[in-house]
Motif scaffolding. Structure first.
Motif, PDB file in Angstrom:
ATOM      1  N   VAL A  95      36.163  50.306  30.324  1.00 54.15           N
ATOM      2  CA  VAL A  95      35.317  49.167  30.691  1.00 54.15           C
ATOM      3  C   VAL A  95      35.891  48.392  31.877  1.00 54.15           C
ATOM      4  CG1 VAL A  95      34.347  48.919  28.389  1.00 54.15           C
ATOM      5  CG2 VAL A  95      36.451  47.672  28.976  1.00 54.15           C
ATOM      6  N   HIS A  96      37.185  48.599  32.151  1.00 54.60           N
ATOM      7  CA  HIS A  96      37.840  47.859  33.228  1.00 54.60           C
ATOM      8  C   HIS A  96      39.014  48.682  33.737  1.00 54.60           C
ATOM      9  CE1 HIS A  96      39.429  44.412  35.469  1.00 54.60           C
ATOM     10  NE2 HIS A  96      40.604  44.609  34.902  1.00 54.60           N
ATOM     11  N   ALA A  97      39.215  48.682  35.047  1.00 55.23           N
ATOM     12  CA  ALA A  97      40.325  49.429  35.641  1.00 55.23           C
ATOM     13  C   ALA A  97      40.973  48.579  36.724  1.00 55.23           C
ATOM     14  CB  ALA A  97      39.837  50.744  36.232  1.00 55.23           C
ATOM     15  N   GLU A  98      42.286  48.520  36.701  1.00 53.80           N
ATOM     16  CA  GLU A  98      43.042  47.844  37.750  1.00 53.80           C
ATOM     17  C   GLU A  98      43.774  48.918  38.537  1.00 53.80           C
ATOM     18  OE1 GLU A  98      45.147  44.561  35.918  1.00 53.80           O
ATOM     19  OE2 GLU A  98      43.246  43.690  35.209  1.00 53.80           O
ATOM     20  N   LEU A  99      43.252  49.200  39.727  1.00 58.34           N
ATOM     21  CA  LEU A  99      43.665  50.357  40.509  1.00 58.34           C
ATOM     22  C   LEU A  99      44.853  50.030  41.396  1.00 58.34           C
ATOM     23  CD1 LEU A  99      40.162  51.517  41.857  1.00 58.34           C
ATOM     24  CD2 LEU A  99      41.201  52.063  39.642  1.00 58.34           C
ATOM     25  N   PHE A 100      45.916  50.814  41.272  1.00 60.18           N
ATOM     26  CA  PHE A 100      46.999  50.769  42.240  1.00 60.18           C
ATOM     27  C   PHE A 100      46.579  51.540  43.490  1.00 60.18           C
ATOM     28  CE2 PHE A 100      50.046  50.846  38.408  1.00 60.18           C
ATOM     29  CZ  PHE A 100      50.127  49.469  38.370  1.00 60.18           C
ATOM     30  N   PHE A 101      46.911  51.013  44.664  1.00 60.59           N
ATOM     31  CA  PHE A 101      46.752  51.803  45.886  1.00 60.59           C
ATOM     32  C   PHE A 101      47.980  51.602  46.756  1.00 60.59           C
ATOM     33  CE2 PHE A 101      45.257  47.683  47.153  1.00 60.59           C
ATOM     34  CZ  PHE A 101      45.366  47.579  48.527  1.00 60.59           C
ATOM     35  N   ALA A 123      33.551  51.211  46.689  1.00 61.11           N
ATOM     36  CA  ALA A 123      33.450  52.024  45.461  1.00 61.11           C
ATOM     37  C   ALA A 123      33.481  51.141  44.224  1.00 61.11           C
ATOM     38  CB  ALA A 123      34.578  53.046  45.414  1.00 61.11           C
ATOM     39  N   ARG A 124      34.314  50.121  44.233  1.00 59.62           N
ATOM     40  CA  ARG A 124      34.376  49.206  43.089  1.00 59.62           C
ATOM     41  C   ARG A 124      33.027  48.554  42.837  1.00 59.62           C
ATOM     42  NH1 ARG A 124      37.190  44.814  44.346  1.00 59.62           N
ATOM     43  NH2 ARG A 124      36.832  44.164  42.192  1.00 59.62           N
ATOM     44  N   ARG A 125      32.388  48.110  43.890  1.00 55.39           N
ATOM     45  CA  ARG A 125      31.075  47.469  43.746  1.00 55.39           C
ATOM     46  C   ARG A 125      30.036  48.459  43.243  1.00 55.39           C
ATOM     47  NH1 ARG A 125      31.871  44.481  49.542  1.00 55.39           N
ATOM     48  NH2 ARG A 125      33.046  42.656  48.796  1.00 55.39           N
ATOM     49  N   GLU A 126      30.089  49.666  43.757  1.00 54.51           N
ATOM     50  CA  GLU A 126      29.126  50.685  43.335  1.00 54.51           C
ATOM     51  C   GLU A 126      29.349  51.060  41.872  1.00 54.51           C
ATOM     52  OE1 GLU A 126      26.016  53.503  43.665  1.00 54.51           O
ATOM     53  OE2 GLU A 126      26.610  51.870  45.001  1.00 54.51           O
ATOM     54  N   ALA A 127      30.598  51.156  41.452  1.00 53.46           N
ATOM     55  CA  ALA A 127      30.895  51.500  40.058  1.00 53.46           C
ATOM     56  C   ALA A 127      30.427  50.405  39.105  1.00 53.46           C
ATOM     57  CB  ALA A 127      32.396  51.743  39.889  1.00 53.46           C
ATOM     58  N   GLN A 128      30.574  49.164  39.513  1.00 51.76           N
ATOM     59  CA  GLN A 128      30.094  48.049  38.688  1.00 51.76           C
ATOM     60  C   GLN A 128      28.577  48.127  38.525  1.00 51.76           C
ATOM     61  OE1 GLN A 128      31.947  44.841  37.466  1.00 51.76           O
ATOM     62  NE2 GLN A 128      30.141  45.183  36.210  1.00 51.76           N
ATOM     63  N   ALA A 129      27.883  48.434  39.624  1.00 45.41           N
ATOM     64  CA  ALA A 129      26.427  48.504  39.577  1.00 45.41           C
ATOM     65  C   ALA A 129      25.939  49.721  38.807  1.00 45.41           C
ATOM     66  CB  ALA A 129      25.870  48.527  41.003  1.00 45.41           C
ATOM     67  N   GLY A 132      28.703  49.768  35.148  1.00 47.24           N
ATOM     68  CA  GLY A 132      29.135  48.540  34.498  1.00 47.24           C
ATOM     69  C   GLY A 132      30.635  48.415  34.340  1.00 47.24           C
ATOM     70  N   ILE A 133      31.393  49.195  35.102  1.00 38.93           N
ATOM     71  CA  ILE A 133      32.859  49.126  35.036  1.00 38.93           C
ATOM     72  C   ILE A 133      33.349  48.020  35.960  1.00 38.93           C
ATOM     73  CG2 ILE A 133      35.036  50.332  35.454  1.00 38.93           C
ATOM     74  CD1 ILE A 133      33.614  52.945  34.962  1.00 38.93           C
ATOM     75  N   SER A 134      34.063  47.038  35.406  1.00 43.13           N
ATOM     76  CA  SER A 134      34.712  46.052  36.251  1.00 43.13           C
ATOM     77  C   SER A 134      36.039  46.622  36.731  1.00 43.13           C
ATOM     78  CB  SER A 134      34.916  44.736  35.504  1.00 43.13           C
ATOM     79  OG  SER A 134      35.865  44.900  34.461  1.00 43.13           O
ATOM     80  N   SER A 135      36.520  46.106  37.849  1.00 42.95           N
ATOM     81  CA  SER A 135      37.759  46.657  38.390  1.00 42.95           C
ATOM     82  C   SER A 135      38.409  45.670  39.348  1.00 42.95           C
ATOM     83  CB  SER A 135      37.498  47.990  39.117  1.00 42.95           C
ATOM     84  OG  SER A 135      36.621  47.797  40.216  1.00 42.95           O
ATOM     85  N   ALA A 136      39.643  45.969  39.700  1.00 45.41           N
ATOM     86  CA  ALA A 136      40.403  45.158  40.649  1.00 45.41           C
ATOM     87  C   ALA A 136      41.393  46.076  41.356  1.00 45.41           C
ATOM     88  CB  ALA A 136      41.137  44.026  39.928  1.00 45.41           C
ATOM     89  N   HIS A 163      40.250  40.784  48.401  1.00 46.13           N
ATOM     90  CA  HIS A 163      39.888  42.105  47.885  1.00 46.13           C
ATOM     91  C   HIS A 163      40.932  42.668  46.920  1.00 46.13           C
ATOM     92  CE1 HIS A 163      36.356  42.379  50.288  1.00 46.13           C
ATOM     93  NE2 HIS A 163      36.987  42.478  51.433  1.00 46.13           N
ATOM     94  N   PHE A 164      42.111  42.041  46.815  1.00 45.79           N
ATOM     95  CA  PHE A 164      43.111  42.533  45.855  1.00 45.79           C
ATOM     96  C   PHE A 164      43.708  41.356  45.104  1.00 45.79           C
ATOM     97  CE2 PHE A 164      45.295  41.999  49.895  1.00 45.79           C
ATOM     98  CZ  PHE A 164      46.541  41.486  49.599  1.00 45.79           C
ATOM     99  N   ILE A 165      44.098  41.620  43.841  1.00 42.17           N
ATOM    100  CA  ILE A 165      44.519  40.530  42.956  1.00 42.17           C
ATOM    101  C   ILE A 165      46.030  40.454  42.766  1.00 42.17           C
ATOM    102  CG2 ILE A 165      42.355  40.586  41.669  1.00 42.17           C
ATOM    103  CD1 ILE A 165      44.026  41.990  39.390  1.00 42.17           C
ATOM    104  N   GLY A 166      46.744  41.494  43.184  1.00 44.13           N
ATOM    105  CA  GLY A 166      48.170  41.503  42.920  1.00 44.13           C
ATOM    106  C   GLY A 166      48.894  42.568  43.711  1.00 44.13           C
TER     107      GLY A 166
END
Length: 349
Positions: A95-101, A123-129, A132-136, A163-166
Motif C-alpha cells: 500500500v506504500h513504498a519508500e523508494l531508495f534511489f 512514476a510515483r504519481r502514475e502509480a498512485q492514480a 492507489g499506492i502511496s510512495s516517497a 520531491h524527496f522526504i529523506g
C-alpha cells in the motif's frame, strides 16, 4: 501459535521501506533499455545476465548492480523502471513504498539529477492514480564515495527538495562507517529531511551504534547483526527504532547460509520493530510477497501473530501521517479477520 497460510500472507496490506529502485531492474528491462539507448552490455542474452547473479558478498553484487544501472539515461528510463516495480508491488498488496534511489550512480555517468528525480516522481504519481499506492523518495549517498561527493549531491538535489522526504546511506558497508558522513547528515537534519542508514548487514554492531549516535538516524536498514550486542538490542527495542530487514537479500549475500538460520524470530521476540522488505528484488530472488513467503516457510516459529506484527511495524515505521497509518491498520485487521475465518472454515465461499 496460529499458523498463517501463504494466501493470507500474500493478501496482507504492507508497506515496503527498503527497496532500491535501481535494484528492481529486471534483466528483461535492462536489455530493452540497452537496446533503446544504444548501450552495449557485457552479456549476450537475458539468460546470461541472470546467470551472473551468483553473489558471494555485497561487493560482488554491487559490481553487477552498477553495470545494470548503466542503461538508465533518460527520464523515461527511470519512469519505466519505477512503473515496473509499482506494478509488481500492487500485485503484492503493497500500500506504500519508500523508494531508495542512488543519484551518484547516474550523475557520475553524466545523467543530470533532475532527470532521475523527475522520472521517478512521474512514476510515483502514475502509480498512485493507477493502483492507489502511496510512495516517497529517499535519496541515498554512496558510502564508498567521499562525504564531499555526498555534499555535492545534496546541493544538486535541493531544487527538487519537495520531491524527496529523506536521505539514506548505502553501498559498500565494510570500511565505510557511518561517522564518515556525520557532517552531511547533520546538514540533512537541519533541512528537515528524514535520515536513515544501512548498518549491521556486513558491518558490525558498532556501525549500528554509530548510525544512531552520530548520524541520529530514525531507522536502521538491515540491522540484523544487532543480535550480537545485548545492550544494542535493548536500546533498539526501548526506542522502537525500526529495522528494515531484507530476508532473501541476507541469504543471497551470505549473511546467513540458509533462511532457516535467519535471526528475524529472535529479533521480533526481543521486541524490535522489524519489517520485511525486498531490498534489490531483481537480484535477490523476489519481491515483497516472495520475501514474506520464503521467511515464513523456512521459520515455522513465525505464525499469525508475527505476520500481523510485521505488517503493523511496516506502517508504524513509515514516514507518513498518523491518519494514513490508522487507515492501513484498519485494512489489515479486515484482511486478517476474513483470512482467519476462511482458514477455520467459518466463512462461506
Amino acid at each position: 501459535m496460529t499458523t498463517v497460510s501463504p494466501a493470507l500472507l500474500c493478501a496482507l496490506p504492507k508497506a515496503e521501506l527498503h527497496i532500491h529502485i535501481e535494484g528492481s531492474l529486471e534483466p528483461e528491462l535492462i536489455f530493452a533499455l540497452a537496446q533503446r539507448n544504444g548501450v552495449a552490455l557485457p552479456y549476450d542474452s537475458v539468460e546470461a545476465l541472470r546467470a551472473a547473479y551468483a553473489f558471494t558478498d555485497l561487493q560482488s553484487f554491487l559490481d553487477i548492480y552498477y553495470a545494470g544501472a548503466s542503461v538508465l539515461l533518460k527520464e523515461q528510463d527511470f519512469f519505466d523502471m519505477a512503473m515496473a516495480y509499482f506494478e509488481r508491488a500492487a500485485q503484492d498488496n503493497v500500500v506504500h513504498a519508500e523508494l531508495f534511489f542512488d543519484p551518484q550512480t547516474h550523475t557520475e555517468r553524466g545523467v543530470p539529477i533532475g532527470v532521475v528525480i523527475e522520472g521517478l516522481t512521474r512514476a510515483r504519481r502514475e502509480a498512485q492514480a493507477r493502483w492507489g499506492i502511496s510512495s516517497a523518495l529517499i535519496l541515498c549517498f554512496l558510502r564508498h564515495l567521499s562525504q564531499a561527493s555526498a555534499f555535492e549531491t545534496l546541493e544538486a538535489a535541493l531544487p527538487w527538495r519537495d520531491h524527496f522526504i529523506g536521505v539514506g546511506l548505502d553501498s559498500s558497508e565494510l570500511g565505510h562507517p557511518p561517522e564518515k558522513f556525520a557532517e552531511v547528515f547533520a546538514r540533512c537534519r537541519e533541512l528537515g529531511l528524514h535520515v536513515v542508514a544501512h548498518a549491521g548487514e556486513e558491518g558490525p554492531p558498532a556501525y549500528i551504534w554509530s548510525a544512531l549516535e552520530v548520524l541520529k538516524v530514525e531507522r536502521i536498514d538491515h540491522g540484523v547483526r544487532a543480535i550480537e550486542d545485548a545492550a544494542l538490542m535493548q536500546r533498539l527495542a526501548a526506542e522502537r527504532v525500526p529495522l528494515t530487514v531484507c530476508p532473501l537479500s541476507n541469504v543471497k549475500l551470505c549473511v546467513y547460509p540458509h533462511m532457516s538460520q535467519h535471526q528475524l524470530p529472535a529479533l521480533l521476540a526481543a521486541g524490535l520493530a522489524c519489517t520485511i522488505n525486498s531490498d534489490d528484488p531483481a537480484y535477490f530472488g523476489g519481491t515483497m510477497n516472495a520475501n514474506w513467503l520464503a521467511t515464513f516457510e523456512a521459520l515455522p516459529q513465525l505464525g499469525l501473530a508475527e505476520a500481523r506484527k510485521l505488517a503493523l511495524n511496516s506502517f508504524e515505521a513509515s514516514f507518513v501521517d498518523e491518519a494514513t497509518k490508522a487507515g492501513w491498520r484498519r485494512k489489515l485487521e479486515e484482511v486478517l479477520a476474513i483470512g482467519v475465518e476462511v482458514v477455520n472454515g467459518t466463512k462461506p465461499g
